[in-house]
Write an enzyme that holds these catalytic residues in place. Structure first.
Site, PDB file in Angstrom:
ATOM      1  N   ASN A  37       0.828  -1.219   0.000  1.00  0.00           N
ATOM      2  CA  ASN A  37       0.000   0.000   0.000  1.00  0.00           C
ATOM      3  C   ASN A  37       0.864   1.272   0.000  1.00  0.00           C
ATOM      4  O   ASN A  37       0.447   2.295  -0.507  1.00  0.00           O
ATOM      5  CB  ASN A  37      -1.070   0.025   1.105  1.00  0.00           C
ATOM      6  CG  ASN A  37      -0.613  -0.564   2.387  1.00  0.00           C
ATOM      7  OD1 ASN A  37       0.584  -0.806   2.557  1.00  0.00           O
ATOM      8  ND2 ASN A  37      -1.541  -0.812   3.293  1.00  0.00           N
ATOM      9  N   CYS A  38       2.082   1.153   0.538  1.00  0.00           N
ATOM     10  CA  CYS A  38       2.964   2.330   0.528  1.00  0.00           C
ATOM     11  C   CYS A  38       3.363   2.725  -0.905  1.00  0.00           C
ATOM     12  O   CYS A  38       3.805   3.848  -1.146  1.00  0.00           O
ATOM     13  CB  CYS A  38       4.215   2.071   1.357  1.00  0.00           C
ATOM     14  SG  CYS A  38       3.850   1.480   3.009  1.00  0.00           S
ATOM     15  N   LYS A  91      33.180  16.383   9.526  1.00  0.00           N
ATOM     16  CA  LYS A  91      32.230  16.551  10.620  1.00  0.00           C
ATOM     17  C   LYS A  91      30.844  16.362  10.018  1.00  0.00           C
ATOM     18  O   LYS A  91      30.308  17.277   9.371  1.00  0.00           O
ATOM     19  CB  LYS A  91      32.358  17.948  11.244  1.00  0.00           C
ATOM     20  CG  LYS A  91      33.504  18.031  12.245  1.00  0.00           C
ATOM     21  CD  LYS A  91      33.518  19.368  12.927  1.00  0.00           C
ATOM     22  CE  LYS A  91      34.265  20.352  12.073  1.00  0.00           C
ATOM     23  NZ  LYS A  91      34.644  21.597  12.588  1.00  0.00           N
TER      24      LYS A  91
END
Ligand code: FAD
Length: 563
Positions: A47-48, A449
């Site tokens: 269904n997604c 970072k």
């Protein structure tokens, strides 16, 4: 593991939770008799993926169907009965009454254990509206839809193929509403999104939701917030929609995507404990108040992993996990569900939006002690082609630095950052843990970072009081009587282009030489574009004896909401 040769298990609902439970049961118990009843025509469908099928990104309908009755039988020897609705649970005889929807016959089936994965139903607000079908069009097909399963998507696709609409209204600017906006737009349908809330996407707080709204509008999705449909007249070729704000719109199709309600009439009629909203109450073993009945998925009340409060968060991953846990417990494995943290992701055009844990509205409602931080980091090294900014809002405990939730949007690298934070949250990570995370780095993928490390640094600066932040909503309350200084540290060009009224400009790189222009007896509120230069300026000022605060998220965030 073989539990009992005579175990007979009936599963009601054959999609995310139900199909997972069935397969796990078989893997654990080769002897059990397993019957899976599904009211609809299909089991184990995606269904997604439905919005992407409607938008032709998924071109083959068959790709949505992950298993069939036959493939389930071939692989797992599970008796899958599609178009079979369980219409009642007879707890005392441990039987269910099943209706064969193909021929209307009903029959009884006994069970030792029962699993309910009956899901949820889309809310259909049509009853609350003044809906008129003019007599000439009374026999033509309806032009309004909702989307939950394959037949729903077939209806929408048929309507589009037959009538070639140029415009659609979507009511509900949540996950499905936004996915459908993109997909309808992709097949050249103009979309207007309507929501009664004052922002899009309830998974986000207003700051990031505002960015998403602006982005949608840039992509020619029209948005009407804070209003609902008062009247809808079917005039044949089009619907005439009157909004609560008085605006009248014409459209050729309308999609309701206003959320779901649990489909729990079976559990209710069987007198299993439900909460006040109708969700089935279960233990951490997914057991209902009947020792032989388990329930999983969108139909159940869960514990929120962060708040430890009862909650209901209808998502596929929790439904799958819970299906497995119910099966484990039926087969004697002591599996427990640890709660749902609401990790969500969606794509809208080329923007990725993701969230995990709680947002600020929840923190406020439950009076959870929190602080927030906004960071804007490059998705990967800025010198390597294709880098773009990720906007991140993180909530944390101001005493311990424990991460409570995060939400983010960007065009690249959002999924992995949100998944790292979802994992961190699951293990109770603090800002210090985020700093220490050693994440994979090479220029095409990240920065030395990583944005996740940057969140940790930013929070640590707050916790150690190396920086004191104010937020966009504080600006309006600051004194405007010359008793404080408002300092914008962007370049002069940026400043002249647009700035917050009352701010003076000293570019960051000139600040050290121009400190004597600032009255050291006055508090200074510093801003820049996104908060980073402001942070550096605040550090310079604090180390020179000034009382300084940084506007977290900077001018960009302030302007996106106030400006
Ligand atoms: P469901 O999958 O709804 O299955 C319940 C089934 O039970 C239904 O097929 C129903 O017919 C059947 N049933 C009900 N009562 C009976 C009965 N009495 N007898 C027999 N059968 C019965 N979640 C995400 O995490 N990410 C996403 O990207 C995402 N996208 C989505 C997009 C769309 C368009 C939709 C509709 C949902 C999306 N979801 C997403 C939500 C996700 O699909 C659900 O959370 C998940 O399917 C819930 O699983 P479930 O087993 O509880 O219920």
């Amino acid at each position: 593991m073989i539990n009992s040769a005579s175990q007979k298990i009936i599963i009601v609902g054959g999609v995310a939770g139900g199909a997972t439970a069935a397969a796990r049961l078989r893997r654990l118990d080769e002897q059990a008799e397993i019957i899976l009843c599904e009211r609809g025509e299909y089991v184990s469908f995606a269904n997604c993926g439905l919005p992407y099928y409607i938008g032709d990104t998924i071109s083959e309908r068959s790709k949505l169907i992950l298993q069939t009755s036959q493939s389930f039988y071939n692989r797992f020897r599970i008796d899958v009965r599609v178009k079979h609705e369980v219409i009642s649970i007879n707890r005392y005889s441990q039987t269910v009454t099943i209706k064969n929807l193909a021929n209307g016959e009903t029959y009884l089936e006994s069970y030792d254990k029962l699993i309910l994965s009956t899901g949820a139903l889309p809310i259909n607000p049509i009853q609350e509206m003044n809906y008129i079908r003019e007599s000439a069009v009374a026999k033509t097909p309806e032009k309004y839809f909702s989307l939950r399963n394959i037949p729903d998507s077939d209806r929408i696709k048929d309507h589009i193929d037959t009538y070639r609409p140029n415009s659609a209204i979507i009511v509900g600017a949540g996950l499905i509403g936004l996915e459908m906006a993109e997909n309808l737009h992709k097949i050249l349908i103009d979309v207007t999104l309507i929501d009664s809330a004052d922002q899009v996407l309830p998974q986000l707080d207003i700051e990031l939701a505002s960015e998403v709204k602006t982005y949608l509008e840039k992509n020619r999705v029209e948005i009407e917030l804070g209003c609902s449909i008062k009247k809808m007249v079917d005039k044949g070729i089009h619907l005439e929609i009157t909004l609560s704000n008085g605006r009248v719109l014409e459209t050729e199709m309308l999609l309701f995507a206003v959320g779901v309600r649990p489909d729990t009439y079976l559990a209710k009629n069987a007198e299993l404990a439900l909460n006040e909203r109708g969700y089935i109450q279960v233990s951490e073993h997914m057991l209902t108040t009947d020792p032989n009945i388990y329930a999983v998925g969108d139909a159940v009340e869960i514990t929120n992993f962060i708040t430890k409060q009862p909650d209901w968060i209808p998502l596929a991953s929790p439904a799958n996990k819970q299906g497995r846990i119910a099966a484990d417990n039926i087969c004697g494995i002591n599996s427990r569900y640890g709660g749902t943290q609401g990790s969500t992701i969606l794509k809208v055009f080329d923007l990725t939006i993701a969230a995990t844990g709680i947002h600020e509205r929840t923190a406020k409602r439950l009076e959870i002690d929190y602080e927030k931080i906004f960071t804007y980091s490059d998705s990967h090294a800025s010198y390597y082609p294709g880098a773009s900014k990720i906007s991140i809002k993180t909530l944390f405990n101001p005493k311990t630095g424990k991460i409570l939730g995060a939400q983010m949007i960007g065009k690249d690298g959002v999924d992995k950052r949100c998944d790292v934070l979802a994992t961190a949250l699951r293990f109770g990570a603090t800002a210090k843990d985020l700093i220490e995370l050693e994440l994979c780095y090479a220029p095409p993928f990240s920065s030395a970072k990583d944005p996740i490390n940057m969140i940790g640094y930013a929070i640590e600066n707050v916790l150690t009081k190396r920086v004191r932040n104010i937020h966009w909503h504080d600006v309006a309350d600051l004194p405007r009587d010359n008793s404080v200084i408002f300092l914008d540290t962007r370049t002069m060009d940026e400043f002249l282009n647009s700035h917050i009224a009352g701010f003076i400009n000293i570019p960051l790189d000139e600040l050290r030489e121009r400190l004597d222009e600032l009255d050291s007896s006055k508090t200074i509120y510093v801003t820049c574009q996104v908060g980073l230069r402001g942070y550096i300026a605040t550090r310079i000022l604090m180390q020179n004896g000034f009382d300084a605060y940084n506007l977290n998220g900077g001018f960009r965030l302030w302007k996106s909401i106030i400006g």
